[in-house]
Every structure is written in structure tokens, then in C-alpha cells.
Write an enzyme that holds these catalytic residues in place. Structure first.
Site, PDB file in Angstrom:
ATOM      1  N   TYR A 144       0.857  -1.099   0.158  1.00 45.47           N
ATOM      2  CA  TYR A 144      -0.058   0.080  -0.152  1.00 45.47           C
ATOM      3  C   TYR A 144       0.915   1.500   0.121  1.00 45.47           C
ATOM      4  O   TYR A 144       0.394   2.309  -0.136  1.00 45.47           O
ATOM      5  CB  TYR A 144      -0.954   0.175   1.282  1.00 45.47           C
ATOM      6  CG  TYR A 144      -2.028  -1.022   1.447  1.00 45.47           C
ATOM      7  CD1 TYR A 144      -2.217  -2.024   0.062  1.00 45.47           C
ATOM      8  CD2 TYR A 144      -2.664  -1.308   2.211  1.00 45.47           C
ATOM      9  CE1 TYR A 144      -3.056  -2.906  -0.035  1.00 45.47           C
ATOM     10  CE2 TYR A 144      -3.810  -2.255   2.100  1.00 45.47           C
ATOM     11  CZ  TYR A 144      -3.793  -3.147   1.210  1.00 45.47           C
ATOM     12  OH  TYR A 144      -4.833  -4.139   0.984  1.00 45.47           O
ATOM     13  N   LYS A 195       3.547 -15.156   2.395  1.00 44.68           N
ATOM     14  CA  LYS A 195       3.584 -15.980   1.189  1.00 44.68           C
ATOM     15  C   LYS A 195       5.075 -16.457   0.673  1.00 44.68           C
ATOM     16  O   LYS A 195       5.566 -16.022  -0.399  1.00 44.68           O
ATOM     17  CB  LYS A 195       2.804 -15.364  -0.076  1.00 44.68           C
ATOM     18  CG  LYS A 195       1.257 -15.223   0.125  1.00 44.68           C
ATOM     19  CD  LYS A 195       0.846 -16.683  -0.266  1.00 44.68           C
ATOM     20  CE  LYS A 195       0.614 -17.057  -1.571  1.00 44.68           C
ATOM     21  NZ  LYS A 195       0.060 -18.361  -2.021  1.00 44.68           N
ATOM     22  N   ASP A 228      -3.029 -17.678   1.790  1.00 46.86           N
ATOM     23  CA  ASP A 228      -4.181 -18.477   1.407  1.00 46.86           C
ATOM     24  C   ASP A 228      -4.639 -19.496   2.167  1.00 46.86           C
ATOM     25  O   ASP A 228      -5.997 -19.810   2.306  1.00 46.86           O
ATOM     26  CB  ASP A 228      -3.675 -19.076  -0.138  1.00 46.86           C
ATOM     27  CG  ASP A 228      -2.620 -19.759  -0.176  1.00 46.86           C
ATOM     28  OD1 ASP A 228      -1.836 -19.458   0.847  1.00 46.86           O
ATOM     29  OD2 ASP A 228      -2.057 -20.269  -1.364  1.00 46.86           O
ATOM     30  N   ASP A 252      -4.938  -6.792   5.937  1.00 45.31           N
ATOM     31  CA  ASP A 252      -6.317  -6.109   5.563  1.00 45.31           C
ATOM     32  C   ASP A 252      -7.281  -7.116   5.100  1.00 45.31           C
ATOM     33  O   ASP A 252      -8.487  -7.207   5.786  1.00 45.31           O
ATOM     34  CB  ASP A 252      -5.875  -5.166   4.290  1.00 45.31           C
ATOM     35  CG  ASP A 252      -7.302  -4.356   3.933  1.00 45.31           C
ATOM     36  OD1 ASP A 252      -8.190  -4.279   4.689  1.00 45.31           O
ATOM     37  OD2 ASP A 252      -6.761  -3.633   2.820  1.00 45.31           O
ATOM     38  N   ASP A 256     -10.429  -8.484   7.921  1.00 41.89           N
ATOM     39  CA  ASP A 256     -11.882  -8.373   7.494  1.00 41.89           C
ATOM     40  C   ASP A 256     -12.807  -9.815   7.566  1.00 41.89           C
ATOM     41  O   ASP A 256     -13.936  -9.777   7.978  1.00 41.89           O
ATOM     42  CB  ASP A 256     -12.170  -7.720   5.838  1.00 41.89           C
ATOM     43  CG  ASP A 256     -12.466  -6.127   6.186  1.00 41.89           C
ATOM     44  OD1 ASP A 256     -11.666  -5.757   7.227  1.00 41.89           O
ATOM     45  OD2 ASP A 256     -12.332  -5.637   5.193  1.00 41.89           O
TER      46      ASP A 256
END
Ligand code: NAD
Length: 367
Positions: A144, A195, A228, A252, A256
Site C-alpha cells: 500500500y 507467502k 491463502d 487487511d 476483515d
């Protein structure tokens, strides 16, 4: 006894409604425990735009800078949706606040009381005791914020956009310190999510977290998981996690998902801790509900104030070192909700109470 000096940025729509009740709870506790409250209210978000011409007015930033913590409501809503993206309340208030105070550590408790299991989209047999986990998200690095971040037209006429994912070892180490502290205050179990099978930043992430924990926190049981898989495991069996730590974008998304499986946004609080210390030598932080301004229910006096009240508890714990007081507030909220006092979002069709009555029940539980 300490003076609690903090900025109150209630924001828009339900922001001021739930903030009023959270401050009422805090004032009650302060009276009981002899704490002096010295808070200053300031406009932010849509209120900042309407009253000062920008979402984060200079006067508000000054008040925040002179405080030991920020108690934040929520910002934005239909009234300001037509503004250009850069001027939208959330983007033009929250992001600069995070940047200005280097709020790099986002701590989100994922808490669902057993009695509210029906609020979760997960089958209740998967969460017989509710959910009790914590997500620690790195908030100021990664995709970001990395540069270059641009869209260009290529010589062949095609258009290319690029975002850059970048992390420094020092950034990973400081969020690891926060994660270790959170794990130590709970079951001493920490899962680092990355990852590392495909991303260079994740390879550095995994190596840095592993080495830091081995050197500075051998008492912590550390595990690693790919992002994942973590998304899948959160939906399968969330309580296999206790504390998990991850970089900005994965955090993020996963936080959520965690909010969804925990039922109502009205119950979830969060803390964003800064790199700097406040005048008490504790982390400066911004404390806010996980949800937004809920324009659909604003002005009706029915918003759930629990997330804002639990944000007060986080502020007392992290920025003022008042662990016992924080725990008392959390227990009072839990007792009110589990004894059946519920706002509409967590009532499941049963009789519900309004914002003020919910806070009254919490205050009554505080004695
Ligand atoms: P939202 O979180 O405001 O609302 C989603 C749903 O959850 C709504 O049905 C709402 O009624 C409910 N809800 C949220 N908080 C509740 C509470 N305390 N009690 C009872 N119900 C509650 O999300 P949205 O509708 O997508 O966004 C509305 C506005 O809020 C937008 O302008 C968005 O940009 C802004 N927003 C701000 C923040 C922030 O300030 N940090 C975060 C998210 C969204």
C-alpha cells in the site's frame, strides 16, 4: 493518580452517537478509580470537511499531537461520497493520521462470545465456545505504501500499472515485537502469515520473524502459515489461532474475514499503535471500532456502542498502562451482552435496546 490526556475524534453518522456512550462509561470508571480525564474533542472526516474544509484539519492534528492517545469514532458516508477519492473522509483523514504518527501496528481482537455464536456465519458446532483470537497487522509498509506506484502508457500503446511491495527488516522486527507482547499476554502462541513460497518480501518476513523470536522470545511457540491457507483455516477452525501476525495487505484481507466470522461489527474494536512513545513512555495509539459510520442506522439511537467502549478499554491498556481498568470494562461489556442486553445487530429478532440503554447496562455492571 494519572491524568488521561487524549483526543476525541468522533467523526460522522453513528460516530458521535457511540462516542457519547463510550465517554460516559469512561467517566464512570474514572470517578470510581480516581482517574483524571483531560480529553479534547476535534472534528475529523466529514465533520472536518464541513467545518474546516478538510478531513483532517490542522487544528485536529495539533490536538492529537498534544495528546497521549486518540480515541477515534468513524468517518465518511453518503454526504461526502461525491468528493474526489483523495478528498474522501476515510482516505484523507485516517491514512494521514496513520502516516503522521507512524501507526505501524494494528491490533484487532477477533472476539465472539459463546452466547453470540448465532451472529457468526460459521456453523455453531465449529465455534462451540465462540471465537477469541487476535490479528496483528503491519499497517505502514508493504504494497500500500511501496514506490513506484504508478500507471504508465508503454511504447506499444498498452497501459501498465505497478504497485511495489517492499519491507525492511527493521519494519518486520518492530511488528514482531508487538506480536510477541500480544502472544505473551495470552497463550504464548504466535502464527506468522506470509507467502514465502512466492514473494521475496515474505521470505525476508519469515526469516526475520523466526530469528527474532528465537533470539528474544524463546518462550513463544511460533508457527508459519501461507496467507491463502490462513484464509481457509480462519473459516474452518478460527480458534486454532491465538495470535497471528502478518503484513499490511494480507492483514487487511484476513482481519476483515475475521470480523465477518465474529458476527457484528458493532462488537469489534481495534488499536493502532505508533512507533513513538507518549508522555507516559507508553505507545501512542489510535483506538477505534472496526466498523464504519453505519449511515443506515445513524440518528436512530440504535447503534451498538460496545465496539467503541471496547476501544476505550484498549486505549487504557496500551496507551495508559491501566490493564486492570481495561479488563473491568471488557468484563462489564461481556456481562451485559451475555446476560441478554442486546442492541438490534446482536439481538437476532429478540427484543433489543438502544445505544444509551446498552451503555447503561454496562455502567450498571461496573458497580
Ligand atoms: P459500516 O461498517 O458502516 O456498516 C456495515 C453494516 O454494519 C451496516 O449494516 C451497519 O448498520 C452495521 N454496523 C456497523 N457498525 C455498527 C454498530 N456499531 N452497531 C450496529 N450496526 C453496525 O460499513 P459501510 O456501510 O460499508 O460504510 C459506511 C461508511 O463508513 C462509508 O462511508 C465508509 O467509507 C465508512 N467507513 C469508515 C471506517 C472508519 O472510519 N474507520 C471504516 C469502514 C467504513
Amino acid at each position: 493518580m494519572p491524568t488521561l490526556k487524549f483526543a476525541v475524534l468522533a467523526g460522522d453518522y453513528i460516530g458521535p452517537e457511540v462516542m457519547t456512550e463510550a465517554l460516559r462509561v469512561l467517566e464512570h470508571v474514572a470517578k470510581q478509580e480516581g482517574l483524571t480525564l483531560a480529553y479534547t474533542r476535534a472534528d475529523v472526516g466529514g465533520a472536518g470537511i464541513d467545518n474546516h474544509g478538510k478531513a483532517l484539519p490542522d487544528s485536529t492534528l495539533k490536538i492529537c499531537s498534544e495528546s497521549d492517545a486518540i480515541l477515534f469514532g468513524s468517518v465518511g458516508g453518503p454526504k461526502w461520497e461525491k468528493l474526489p477519492p483523495k478528498e474522501q473522509p476515510e482516505r484523507a483523514a485516517l491514512l494521514p493520521l496513520r502516516k503522521h504518527f507512524t501507526l505501524f501496528a494494528n491490533i484487532r481482537p477477533g472476539l465472539l462470545y459463546r452466547e453470540l455464536a448465532d451472529a457468526s456465519p460459521l456453523k455453531s458446532e465449529r465455534i462451540p465456545d465462540g471465537i477469541d483470537i487476535v490479528c496483528i497487522r503491519e499497517l505502514t509498509g508493504g504494497l500500500y505504501f511501496g514506490l513506484p506506484k504508478e500507471t504508465t502508457t508503454l511504447p506499444d500503446g498498452d497501459i501498465q500499472a505497478v504497485d511495489t511491495m517492499v519491507y525492511r527488516k527493521s519494519e518486520i522486527e518492530r511488528i514482531t515485537v508487538t506480536a510477541i507482547a500480544a502472544a505473551r499476554s495470552r497463550k504464548k502462541k504466535l502464527c506468522s502469515v506470509d507467502k514465502a513460497n512466492v514473494l521475496e518480501t515474505s521470505v525476508l518476513w519469515r526469516k526475520t520473524v523466526s530469528e527474532y523470536v528465537a533470539k528474544h522470545a524463546p518462550d513463544i511457540e511460533l508457527s508459519h502459515m501461507y496467507a491463502d491457507n490462513a484464509a481457509m483455516q480462519l473459516a474452518r477452525n478460527p480458534n486454532q489461532f491465538d495470535v497471528f501476525v502478518t503484513e499490511n495487505m494480507f492483514g487487511d484481507i484476513l482481519s476483515d474475514e475475521m470480523a465477518v466470522i465474529c458476527g457484528s461489527l458493532g462488537m469489534l474494536s481495534s488499536a493502532s499503535l505508533g512507533a513513538g512513545k507518549n508522555s507516559l513512555g507508553l505507545p501512542f495509539g489510535l483506538f477505534e471500532p472496526a466498523g464504519g459510520t453505519a449511515p443506515d442506522i445513524a440518528g436512530k439511537g440504535i447503534a451498538n456502542p460496545c465496539a467503541q467502549i471496547l476501544s476505550v478499554a484498549l486505549m487504557l491498556r496500551f496507551s495508559f498502562g491501566l490493564e486492570k481498568t481495561a479488563t473491568r470494562i471488557e468484563a462489564a461489556v461481556k456481562k451485559a451482552v451475555t446476560s441478554g442486553v442486546r442492541t438490534g445487530d446482536i439481538a437476532f429478532g429478540k427484543p433489543s435496546v438502544g445505544t444509551k440503554a446498552m451503555a447503561d447496562a454496562i455502567i450498571a455492571n461496573l458497580g
